[in-house]
Design a protein around this motif. Structure first.
Motif, PDB file in Angstrom:
ATOM      1  N   CYS A  86     -51.209 -20.952 -26.775  1.00  0.00           N
ATOM      2  CA  CYS A  86     -50.595 -21.432 -25.609  1.00  0.00           C
ATOM      3  C   CYS A  86     -49.695 -22.460 -25.923  1.00  0.00           C
ATOM      4  N   TYR A  87     -48.644 -22.791 -25.039  1.00  0.00           N
ATOM      5  CA  TYR A  87     -47.965 -24.207 -25.171  1.00  0.00           C
ATOM      6  C   TYR A  87     -48.788 -25.499 -24.547  1.00  0.00           C
ATOM      7  N   VAL A  88     -48.463 -26.515 -25.041  1.00  0.00           N
ATOM      8  CA  VAL A  88     -49.137 -27.731 -24.799  1.00  0.00           C
ATOM      9  C   VAL A  88     -49.192 -27.654 -23.177  1.00  0.00           C
ATOM     10  N   ARG A  89     -50.344 -28.424 -22.793  1.00  0.00           N
ATOM     11  CA  ARG A  89     -50.921 -28.732 -21.440  1.00  0.00           C
ATOM     12  C   ARG A  89     -51.130 -27.161 -20.796  1.00  0.00           C
ATOM     13  N   LEU A  90     -51.244 -26.160 -21.562  1.00  0.00           N
ATOM     14  CA  LEU A  90     -51.877 -24.890 -20.960  1.00  0.00           C
ATOM     15  C   LEU A  90     -53.123 -24.716 -21.645  1.00  0.00           C
ATOM     16  N   ARG A  91     -54.154 -23.824 -21.102  1.00  0.00           N
ATOM     17  CA  ARG A  91     -55.303 -23.555 -21.616  1.00  0.00           C
ATOM     18  C   ARG A  91     -55.732 -22.164 -21.735  1.00  0.00           C
ATOM     19  N   CYS A  92     -56.122 -21.412 -22.748  1.00  0.00           N
ATOM     20  CA  CYS A  92     -56.401 -19.942 -22.881  1.00  0.00           C
ATOM     21  C   CYS A  92     -57.663 -20.048 -22.105  1.00  0.00           C
ATOM     22  N   THR A  93     -57.463 -19.121 -20.697  1.00  0.00           N
ATOM     23  CA  THR A  93     -58.466 -18.873 -19.945  1.00  0.00           C
ATOM     24  C   THR A  93     -58.673 -17.192 -19.473  1.00  0.00           C
ATOM     25  N   GLU A  94     -60.192 -17.163 -19.134  1.00  0.00           N
ATOM     26  CA  GLU A  94     -60.234 -15.792 -18.786  1.00  0.00           C
ATOM     27  C   GLU A  94     -60.122 -15.363 -17.678  1.00  0.00           C
ATOM     28  N   VAL A  95     -59.408 -14.318 -17.090  1.00  0.00           N
ATOM     29  CA  VAL A  95     -59.353 -14.005 -15.757  1.00  0.00           C
ATOM     30  C   VAL A  95     -59.536 -12.573 -15.657  1.00  0.00           C
ATOM     31  N   GLU A  96     -59.897 -12.052 -14.614  1.00  0.00           N
ATOM     32  CA  GLU A  96     -60.309 -10.580 -14.466  1.00  0.00           C
ATOM     33  C   GLU A  96     -59.092  -9.957 -13.613  1.00  0.00           C
ATOM     34  N   GLY A  97     -58.475  -9.069 -14.107  1.00  0.00           N
ATOM     35  CA  GLY A  97     -57.498  -8.088 -13.287  1.00  0.00           C
ATOM     36  C   GLY A  97     -57.846  -6.865 -13.273  1.00  0.00           C
ATOM     37  N   ALA A  98     -56.887  -6.119 -12.953  1.00  0.00           N
ATOM     38  CA  ALA A  98     -56.836  -4.541 -12.570  1.00  0.00           C
ATOM     39  C   ALA A  98     -57.465  -3.804 -13.882  1.00  0.00           C
ATOM     40  N   ALA A  99     -57.073  -4.336 -14.980  1.00  0.00           N
ATOM     41  CA  ALA A  99     -57.168  -3.730 -16.234  1.00  0.00           C
ATOM     42  C   ALA A  99     -58.308  -4.229 -17.127  1.00  0.00           C
ATOM     43  N   GLY A 100     -59.099  -4.967 -16.253  1.00  0.00           N
ATOM     44  CA  GLY A 100     -60.386  -5.745 -16.866  1.00  0.00           C
ATOM     45  C   GLY A 100     -60.225  -7.252 -17.139  1.00  0.00           C
ATOM     46  N   VAL A 101     -61.169  -7.555 -17.798  1.00  0.00           N
ATOM     47  CA  VAL A 101     -61.079  -9.168 -18.164  1.00  0.00           C
ATOM     48  C   VAL A 101     -59.544  -9.350 -19.297  1.00  0.00           C
ATOM     49  N   GLU A 102     -58.878 -10.391 -19.101  1.00  0.00           N
ATOM     50  CA  GLU A 102     -57.673 -10.778 -19.854  1.00  0.00           C
ATOM     51  C   GLU A 102     -57.974 -12.068 -20.257  1.00  0.00           C
ATOM     52  N   ARG A 103     -57.311 -12.742 -21.191  1.00  0.00           N
ATOM     53  CA  ARG A 103     -57.134 -14.089 -21.445  1.00  0.00           C
ATOM     54  C   ARG A 103     -55.657 -14.260 -21.412  1.00  0.00           C
ATOM     55  N   ILE A 104     -55.256 -15.253 -20.398  1.00  0.00           N
ATOM     56  CA  ILE A 104     -53.909 -15.877 -20.195  1.00  0.00           C
ATOM     57  C   ILE A 104     -53.836 -17.338 -20.443  1.00  0.00           C
ATOM     58  N   CYS A 105     -52.552 -17.893 -20.452  1.00  0.00           N
ATOM     59  CA  CYS A 105     -52.439 -19.268 -20.642  1.00  0.00           C
ATOM     60  C   CYS A 105     -52.167 -19.686 -19.152  1.00  0.00           C
ATOM     61  N   LEU A 106     -53.106 -20.661 -18.888  1.00  0.00           N
ATOM     62  CA  LEU A 106     -52.844 -21.323 -17.346  1.00  0.00           C
ATOM     63  C   LEU A 106     -52.949 -22.799 -17.481  1.00  0.00           C
ATOM     64  N   PRO A 107     -52.576 -23.653 -16.565  1.00  0.00           N
ATOM     65  CA  PRO A 107     -52.391 -25.034 -16.825  1.00  0.00           C
ATOM     66  C   PRO A 107     -53.776 -25.637 -16.968  1.00  0.00           C
ATOM     67  N   GLY A 108     -53.952 -26.659 -18.051  1.00  0.00           N
ATOM     68  CA  GLY A 108     -55.250 -27.064 -18.325  1.00  0.00           C
ATOM     69  C   GLY A 108     -55.672 -28.157 -17.311  1.00  0.00           C
TER      70      GLY A 108
END
Length: 108
Positions: A86-108
């Motif tokens: 992830c870019y600076v100031r973003l955090r790799c975060t688990e989220v649950e979507g239609a395809a199941g659990v994913e990890r995406i970069c969200l603000p820290g």
């Protein structure tokens, strides 16, 4: 969850702020306030674009609407496996979507 668009010189999926115009294909600097399932919070903004499916998003990204967004806005979110993805100031975060659990970069 609150999302709002603001309009700099930042690449897609990078952090941004007021007065920053995001590089195409981003359609704006989107502000995000969130509460994670572990109770931690995040607040910040990143360059991204509206989407209808993963194929609308450049790179390895997911098209998701975050729970709690009153508008239900589907945006492109960069997928990640580790914090350094992830870019600076973003955090790799688990989220649950239609395809199941994913990890995406969200603000820290």
């Amino acid at each position: 969850m609150v999302l709002s668009a603001c309009s700099g010189d930042a690449p897609m999926y990078a952090s941004c702020g007021d007065g920053v115009e995001c590089d195409a294909p981003a359609d704006g600097c989107w502000h995000v306030d969130l509460v994670r399932t572990d109770g931690s919070t995040g607040e910040g903004a990143l360059c991204t674009a509206r989407c209808e499916s993963d194929s609308d998003c450049p790179g390895d990204a997911a098209c998701l609407a975050l729970e709690g967004d009153p508008e239900g806005t589907f945006l492109c979110w960069s997928r990640c496996a580790a914090p350094e993805d992830c870019y600076v100031r973003l955090r790799c975060t688990e989220v649950e979507g239609a395809a199941g659990v994913e990890r995406i970069c969200l603000p820290g």
